[in-house]
Design a protein around this motif. Structure first.
Motif, PDB file in Angstrom:
ATOM      1  N   GLU A 222       0.873  -1.166   0.000  1.00  0.00           N
ATOM      2  CA  GLU A 222       0.000   0.000   0.000  1.00  0.00           C
ATOM      3  C   GLU A 222       0.921   1.230   0.000  1.00  0.00           C
ATOM      4  O   GLU A 222       1.982   1.220   0.638  1.00  0.00           O
ATOM      5  CB  GLU A 222      -0.895   0.000   1.240  1.00  0.00           C
ATOM      6  N   PHE A 223       0.511   2.267  -0.720  1.00  0.00           N
ATOM      7  CA  PHE A 223       1.365   3.444  -0.876  1.00  0.00           C
ATOM      8  C   PHE A 223       0.675   4.680  -0.315  1.00  0.00           C
ATOM      9  O   PHE A 223      -0.497   4.934  -0.574  1.00  0.00           O
ATOM     10  CB  PHE A 223       1.724   3.644  -2.353  1.00  0.00           C
ATOM     11  N   ARG A 224       1.427   5.446   0.459  1.00  0.00           N
ATOM     12  CA  ARG A 224       0.910   6.660   1.092  1.00  0.00           C
ATOM     13  C   ARG A 224       1.741   7.859   0.645  1.00  0.00           C
ATOM     14  O   ARG A 224       2.967   7.797   0.584  1.00  0.00           O
ATOM     15  CB  ARG A 224       1.018   6.560   2.619  1.00  0.00           C
ATOM     16  N   THR A 225       1.064   8.960   0.389  1.00  0.00           N
ATOM     17  CA  THR A 225       1.783  10.190   0.066  1.00  0.00           C
ATOM     18  C   THR A 225       0.884  11.390   0.336  1.00  0.00           C
ATOM     19  O   THR A 225      -0.206  11.256   0.879  1.00  0.00           O
ATOM     20  CB  THR A 225       2.267  10.184  -1.395  1.00  0.00           C
ATOM     21  N   MET A 226       1.356  12.574  -0.052  1.00  0.00           N
ATOM     22  CA  MET A 226       0.594  13.804   0.133  1.00  0.00           C
ATOM     23  C   MET A 226      -0.413  13.983  -1.016  1.00  0.00           C
ATOM     24  O   MET A 226      -0.284  13.382  -2.076  1.00  0.00           O
ATOM     25  CB  MET A 226       1.531  15.008   0.164  1.00  0.00           C
ATOM     26  N   SER A 227      -1.374  14.839  -0.779  1.00  0.00           N
ATOM     27  CA  SER A 227      -2.399  15.114  -1.781  1.00  0.00           C
ATOM     28  C   SER A 227      -1.896  16.095  -2.836  1.00  0.00           C
ATOM     29  O   SER A 227      -1.083  16.974  -2.555  1.00  0.00           O
ATOM     30  CB  SER A 227      -3.642  15.697  -1.107  1.00  0.00           C
ATOM     31  N   LYS A 228      -2.422  15.957  -4.051  1.00  0.00           N
ATOM     32  CA  LYS A 228      -2.103  16.919  -5.106  1.00  0.00           C
ATOM     33  C   LYS A 228      -2.699  18.292  -4.800  1.00  0.00           C
ATOM     34  O   LYS A 228      -2.345  19.281  -5.451  1.00  0.00           O
ATOM     35  CB  LYS A 228      -2.619  16.410  -6.447  1.00  0.00           C
ATOM     36  N   ALA A 229      -3.581  18.356  -3.799  1.00  0.00           N
ATOM     37  CA  ALA A 229      -4.185  19.631  -3.397  1.00  0.00           C
ATOM     38  C   ALA A 229      -3.368  20.352  -2.342  1.00  0.00           C
ATOM     39  O   ALA A 229      -3.749  21.419  -1.876  1.00  0.00           O
ATOM     40  CB  ALA A 229      -5.603  19.399  -2.865  1.00  0.00           C
ATOM     41  N   ASP A 230      -2.212  19.797  -1.946  1.00  0.00           N
ATOM     42  CA  ASP A 230      -1.418  20.416  -0.894  1.00  0.00           C
ATOM     43  C   ASP A 230      -0.848  21.750  -1.353  1.00  0.00           C
ATOM     44  O   ASP A 230      -0.537  21.946  -2.542  1.00  0.00           O
ATOM     45  CB  ASP A 230      -0.270  19.484  -0.487  1.00  0.00           C
ATOM     46  N   VAL A 231      -0.698  22.692  -0.428  1.00  0.00           N
ATOM     47  CA  VAL A 231      -0.199  24.017  -0.784  1.00  0.00           C
ATOM     48  C   VAL A 231       1.303  24.009  -1.100  1.00  0.00           C
ATOM     49  O   VAL A 231       1.793  24.905  -1.783  1.00  0.00           O
ATOM     50  CB  VAL A 231      -0.474  25.047   0.337  1.00  0.00           C
ATOM     51  N   HIS A 232       2.032  23.023  -0.593  1.00  0.00           N
ATOM     52  CA  HIS A 232       3.460  22.958  -0.870  1.00  0.00           C
ATOM     53  C   HIS A 232       3.661  22.232  -2.200  1.00  0.00           C
ATOM     54  O   HIS A 232       3.217  21.103  -2.369  1.00  0.00           O
ATOM     55  CB  HIS A 232       4.189  22.213   0.257  1.00  0.00           C
TER      56      HIS A 232
END
Length: 322
Positions: A171-181
């Motif tokens: 399973e893969f976890r990461t940040m959202s494409k909606a993140d401000v950074h």
């Protein structure tokens, strides 16, 4: 001879003939794509502890050494020719955490005035120690050297592809494409694109809203999200231990409190409320029927700019694990 044959046939029929045992498959690995050192704590810590609690092998993959973080200038006490804002070289930088101006010329420091290379090493060292504090074995931690501010599909995608090949059932976890950074958002954007190309099953991904985006930015989110808390309240111990890694300031020993010299308010916010925000599937909000609630952050804390955000750079580094 006839009697022996009948005896053998009897026990064979009863199922007593030894059979090779099938190896039971354990929980799938969980791989966390971490943009910068301290994101594994501020945004992923709750999910990491829940994954470990449920028996999943956990792997941490750091994309950037984060050498251009403003924390280097704060620890050094001034800008220099290697700073993103080199035109401000010599200008002093105030430490809002210690309420002073640091001076590496007067304070015992293992590295003296930290160069970009030395500061990158310090951050990577913190990342390893933080990961182990969370319960992740050192051999399950990997680091890469994409310059912060320089994340592109060209240098992000090969890293994701490598771990997808290494752990096809993970399973893969990461940040959202909606993140401000922009660095955070780029990893989420690439992972989602790989989903659309049928390279990763959507059921195997999860996207997180960084603590800054969630609690401090006040930027409305375009996607439905859920909150996650620790499944075992006792796991808060591990979260606090990992936070302590980024708070320890003993420069003579090479420990520079890199997290607190960058975003102390975010760490304090996590201590006050141990939760994270995420989604498993992009479900756009219908703003006419379901307006997004303003991001929450502890009362009395002002909205701030993200000190870790640097000017984008065209510099790209080929992915090479260490």
């Amino acid at each position: 001879m006839v009697c022996f044959g009948a005896f053998f046939a009897h026990y064979q029929a009863q199922g007593d003939t030894p059979k090779p045992q099938e190896k039971k498959k354990g929980p799938d690995p969980v791989v966390y794509f971490v943009p910068h050192a301290d994101d594994e704590v501020l945004t992923y810590a709750v999910d990491i502890r829940n994954a470990i609690y449920n028996g999943h092998p956990v792997y941490l993959v750091l994309f950037s050494e984060g050498e251009h973080s403003i924390a280097r200038e704060v620890v050094n006490g001034r800008f220099d020719a290697s700073s993103v804002h080199a035109e401000r070289a010599g200008e002093r930088v105030f430490c809002k955490w210690h309420k002073t101006y640091h001076d590496t010329r007067r304070t015992p420091s293992l590295y003296g005035h930290l160069s970009l290379k030395e500061f990158g090493k310090v951050r990577v060292d913190d990342f390893y120690r933080s990961g182990e504090a969370l319960g992740v074995p050192k051999e399950n931690i990997f680091t890469y050297s994409i310059p912060n501010g320089g994340f592109t599909e060209h240098n992000v995608r090969p890293i994701i592809e490598h771990f997808l090949k290494q752990f096809p059932d993970a399973e893969f976890r990461t940040m959202s494409k909606a993140d401000v950074h922009p660095d955070h958002a780029k990893i989420g954007e690439v992972l989602e694109k790989m989903e659309q190309e049928n390279l990763i099953r959507p059921s195997k991904t999860r996207y997180f809203i960084s603590i800054f985006t969630d609690r401090f930015s006040h930027r409305p989110l375009p996607v439905k999200t859920d909150l996650m808390h620790l499944e075992d309240p006792l796991d808060e111990y591990y979260v606090l231990e990992s936070i302590e890694v980024y708070k320890t300031y003993q420069p003579a020993e090479g420990l520079y409190g890199t997290g607190y010299h960058s975003v102390p308010d975010q760490f304090e916010s996590l201590i006050q409320a141990v939760y994270t925000r995420y989604y498993d599937e992009w479900q756009p909000l219908n703003r006419q029927t379901a307006p997004h609630q303003p991001p929450k952050h502890p009362p009395g804390q002002p909205v701030q700019e993200d000190p870790t955000k640097t000017d984008p750079t065209e510099t790209e580094a080929p992915p090479s694990g260490k």
